[in-house]
Scaffold this active site. Structure first.
Site, PDB file in Angstrom:
ATOM      1  CG  ASP A   8      -0.331   0.297   2.529  1.00 45.45           C
ATOM      2  OD1 ASP A   8       0.932   0.386   2.592  1.00 45.45           O
ATOM      3  OD2 ASP A   8      -1.060   0.465   3.525  1.00 45.45           O
ATOM      4  CB  CYS A  65       1.022  -2.123   4.842  1.00 46.54           C
ATOM      5  SG  CYS A  65       0.981  -3.062   6.376  1.00 46.54           S
ATOM      6  N   GLY A  66       2.531   0.015   6.128  1.00 44.43           N
ATOM      7  CA  GLY A  66       3.277   0.835   7.077  1.00 44.43           C
ATOM      8  C   GLY A  66       4.019   0.003   8.104  1.00 44.43           C
ATOM      9  CB  THR A  67       2.931  -1.906  10.907  1.00 46.55           C
ATOM     10  OG1 THR A  67       1.676  -2.426  10.416  1.00 46.55           O
ATOM     11  CG2 THR A  67       2.698  -0.551  11.559  1.00 46.55           C
ATOM     12  N   GLY A  68       3.508  -3.625   8.166  1.00 45.05           N
ATOM     13  CA  GLY A  68       3.512  -5.030   7.729  1.00 45.05           C
ATOM     14  C   GLY A  68       2.378  -5.828   8.360  1.00 45.05           C
ATOM     15  CG  HIS A  98      10.932 -23.686  12.793  1.00 47.40           C
ATOM     16  ND1 HIS A  98      10.971 -23.407  14.140  1.00 47.40           N
ATOM     17  CD2 HIS A  98      12.066 -24.383  12.524  1.00 47.40           C
ATOM     18  CE1 HIS A  98      12.076 -23.922  14.671  1.00 47.40           C
ATOM     19  NE2 HIS A  98      12.759 -24.509  13.705  1.00 47.40           N
ATOM     20  CG  HIS A 134       9.438 -27.911  11.614  1.00 54.39           C
ATOM     21  ND1 HIS A 134       8.926 -27.110  12.616  1.00 54.39           N
ATOM     22  CD2 HIS A 134      10.737 -28.141  11.938  1.00 54.39           C
ATOM     23  CE1 HIS A 134       9.876 -26.853  13.493  1.00 54.39           C
ATOM     24  NE2 HIS A 134      10.980 -27.470  13.114  1.00 54.39           N
TER      25      HIS A 134
HETATM   26  C1  RB5 Z   1      -1.860   3.042   6.369  1.00 60.94           C
HETATM   27  O1  RB5 Z   1      -1.826   4.310   6.923  1.00 60.94           O
HETATM   28  C2  RB5 Z   1      -1.438   2.008   7.413  1.00 60.94           C
HETATM   29  O2  RB5 Z   1      -2.486   1.798   8.304  1.00 60.94           O
HETATM   30  C3  RB5 Z   1      -1.053   0.730   6.730  1.00 60.94           C
HETATM   31  O3  RB5 Z   1      -0.005   0.981   5.855  1.00 60.94           O
HETATM   32  C4  RB5 Z   1      -0.581  -0.399   7.613  1.00 60.94           C
HETATM   33  O4  RB5 Z   1       0.410  -0.006   8.492  1.00 60.94           O
HETATM   34  C5  RB5 Z   1      -1.633  -1.186   8.272  1.00 60.94           C
HETATM   35  O5  RB5 Z   1      -1.387  -2.187   8.947  1.00 60.94           O
END
Ligand code: RB5
Length: 144
Positions: A8, A65-68, A98, A134
């Site tokens: 994203d 994404c921002g955090t994954g 694993h 596994h």
């Molecule tokens: C978008 O602002 C952010 O929420 C998205 O990239 C992500 O981190 C969501 O988990």
């Protein structure tokens, strides 16, 4: 090896840095978007990449994404996707050894491109440990 990548807007900058790196390493990279830093919905791109991998059009997938977090949740909704959110060398190793992860999730706002490139390399080159334990667990995941 063909690798599908998707992100994203929060993972866009990281994706744009990782694509040339992976191509320089000889991987066949398919970019499934997004194509700019404009706001989009991460579930759309997690699903798109997971379906590409599970459908056999790429052997592995990398989503950002921002955090994954959000995009890994989205990817894992597709049956057959094993998407691991990785934040260390050891997690990258264990995702293959694993969990036989066929997808990796990374946080574009939490991870440097240097770390991300190293974790992808570890994940791609670490073999699945195999063995009854596994293999049984991965098979259980496949049934879900
Ligand atoms: C978008 O602002 C952010 O929420 C998205 O990239 C992500 O981190 C969501 O988990």
């Amino acid at each position: 090896m063909r690798i599908a990548v998707a992100s994203d807007h929060g993972g866009y900058d990281l994706k744009e840095k990782l694509i040339p790196h992976l191509r320089n390493q000889g991987y066949d990279v398919v970019d499934l978007g997004t194509d700019s830093a404009a706001s989009v919905d991460y579930p759309v791109f997690g699903k798109k990449c997971a379906e590409y991998v599970v459908g056999g059009e790429a052997e592995r997938g990398v989503v950002m994404c921002g955090t994954g977090i959000g995009i890994s949740i989205a990817a894992n909704k597709t049956k057959g996707a094993r998407c691991a959110l990785v934040t260390s060398d050891e997690m990258a190793r264990l995702a293959s050894a694993h969990n036989k992860a066929n997808m990796l999730a990374l946080g574009g706002r939490t991870t440097s491109s240097t770390d991300a490139a190293r974790w992808i390399g570890i994940w791609l080159t670490t073999p699945f440990d195999g063995g009854e334990r596994h293999t049984r667990r991965v098979a259980l995941l496949s049934e879900m």
